[in-house]
Design a protein around this motif. Structure first.
Motif, short mmCIF file in Angstrom:
data_model
loop_
_atom_site.label_atom_id
_atom_site.label_comp_id
_atom_site.label_asym_id
_atom_site.label_seq_id
_atom_site.Cartn_x
_atom_site.Cartn_y
_atom_site.Cartn_z
N MET A 1 0.85 -1.17 0.00
CA MET A 1 0.00 0.00 0.00
C MET A 1 0.90 1.24 0.00
O MET A 1 2.00 1.22 0.54
CB MET A 1 -0.90 -0.01 1.23
CG MET A 1 -1.87 1.14 1.26
SD MET A 1 -3.14 1.02 2.55
CE MET A 1 -2.16 0.98 4.02
N TYR A 2 0.40 2.32 -0.62
CA TYR A 2 1.14 3.58 -0.72
C TYR A 2 0.22 4.71 -0.29
O TYR A 2 -0.97 4.74 -0.64
CB TYR A 2 1.59 3.80 -2.17
CG TYR A 2 2.46 5.00 -2.37
CD1 TYR A 2 3.80 4.99 -1.97
CD2 TYR A 2 1.96 6.15 -2.96
CE1 TYR A 2 4.61 6.09 -2.16
CE2 TYR A 2 2.77 7.25 -3.15
CZ TYR A 2 4.09 7.22 -2.76
OH TYR A 2 4.90 8.33 -2.95
N ILE A 3 0.75 5.64 0.49
CA ILE A 3 0.00 6.80 0.95
C ILE A 3 0.65 8.05 0.38
O ILE A 3 1.86 8.25 0.54
CB ILE A 3 -0.05 6.87 2.49
CG1 ILE A 3 -0.80 5.66 3.02
CG2 ILE A 3 -0.71 8.18 2.94
CD1 ILE A 3 -0.75 5.50 4.52
N ALA A 4 -0.15 8.86 -0.29
CA ALA A 4 0.32 10.12 -0.88
C ALA A 4 -0.36 11.27 -0.14
O ALA A 4 -1.58 11.28 0.02
CB ALA A 4 -0.01 10.17 -2.36
N GLU A 94 4.38 14.47 0.24
CA GLU A 94 5.04 13.43 1.01
C GLU A 94 4.43 12.10 0.61
O GLU A 94 3.21 11.95 0.60
CB GLU A 94 4.85 13.67 2.50
CG GLU A 94 5.46 14.98 2.98
CD GLU A 94 5.10 15.32 4.42
OE1 GLU A 94 4.01 14.91 4.87
OE2 GLU A 94 5.89 16.00 5.06
N GLY A 95 5.26 11.13 0.24
CA GLY A 95 4.77 9.81 -0.14
C GLY A 95 5.36 8.74 0.77
O GLY A 95 6.52 8.82 1.15
N PHE A 96 4.53 7.75 1.13
CA PHE A 96 4.94 6.72 2.08
C PHE A 96 4.53 5.34 1.58
O PHE A 96 3.39 5.14 1.18
CB PHE A 96 4.26 6.93 3.43
CG PHE A 96 4.58 8.26 4.06
CD1 PHE A 96 5.64 8.39 4.93
CD2 PHE A 96 3.79 9.36 3.78
CE1 PHE A 96 5.92 9.61 5.51
CE2 PHE A 96 4.07 10.59 4.35
CZ PHE A 96 5.14 10.72 5.23
N GLU A 97 5.45 4.39 1.66
CA GLU A 97 5.13 2.99 1.42
C GLU A 97 4.84 2.32 2.74
O GLU A 97 5.53 2.56 3.73
CB GLU A 97 6.29 2.28 0.72
CG GLU A 97 6.41 2.69 -0.73
CD GLU A 97 7.30 1.75 -1.50
OE1 GLU A 97 7.21 0.53 -1.30
OE2 GLU A 97 8.09 2.27 -2.30
N THR A 98 3.84 1.46 2.78
CA THR A 98 3.50 0.73 4.00
C THR A 98 4.57 -0.28 4.32
O THR A 98 4.98 -1.07 3.46
CB THR A 98 2.14 0.03 3.84
OG1 THR A 98 1.16 1.01 3.54
CG2 THR A 98 1.75 -0.72 5.09
N VAL A 99 5.03 -0.27 5.55
CA VAL A 99 6.02 -1.22 6.01
C VAL A 99 5.35 -2.30 6.86
O VAL A 99 5.60 -3.48 6.69
CB VAL A 99 7.12 -0.51 6.83
CG1 VAL A 99 8.13 -1.52 7.38
CG2 VAL A 99 7.81 0.54 5.99
N LEU A 100 4.46 -1.89 7.76
CA LEU A 100 3.67 -2.79 8.61
C LEU A 100 2.21 -2.40 8.55
O LEU A 100 1.89 -1.23 8.46
CB LEU A 100 4.14 -2.72 10.07
CG LEU A 100 5.58 -3.08 10.38
CD1 LEU A 100 5.91 -2.74 11.83
CD2 LEU A 100 5.83 -4.55 10.11
N SER A 101 1.35 -3.37 8.60
CA SER A 101 -0.08 -3.06 8.69
C SER A 101 -0.80 -4.10 9.50
O SER A 101 -0.28 -5.13 9.83
CB SER A 101 -0.71 -2.92 7.31
OG SER A 101 -0.54 -4.10 6.57
#
Length: 101
Positions: A1-4, A94-101
């Motif tokens: 998952m990616y958060i923008a 700012e963009g973030f890749e999910t590491v843990l969920s």
């Protein structure tokens, strides 16, 4: 998952103008492959401004990048400018890749 996320510094007294612009905006995101959800977030205020963030969730960074290069992106942003005096500078991405969920 990616958060923008885009962070916006909205001048004091211009918050309602900014929020209304987003309410009326046709994002076209629901038609985009890999899009999951969108939220407009209001953060803390100080004597100068209120912090906002647009927060979208995607299946992957590749899905997000594909959207930024699409006709849907161009159309959604064609009339998305804030009225003069609303923002303190440009939004900050700012963009973030999910590491843990």
């Amino acid at each position: 998952m990616y958060i923008a996320m885009n962070r916006f510094r909205v001048n004091q007294g211009r918050e309602e103008v900014f929020e209304e612009m987003w309410r009326k905006r046709e994002s076209l995101l629901d038609e985009v492959p890999g899009f999951r959800e969108f939220h407009l977030l209001r953060g803390p205020s100080d004597e100068e401004c209120t912090l906002y963030a647009s927060h979208s969730t995607w299946d992957s960074q590749e899905a997000f990048v594909a959207w930024t290069e699409s006709e849907a992106f161009r159309l959604a942003h064609a009339h998305a400018r804030s009225p003069e005096g609303t923002l303190q500078g440009h939004p900050r991405f700012e963009g973030f890749e999910t590491v843990l969920s």
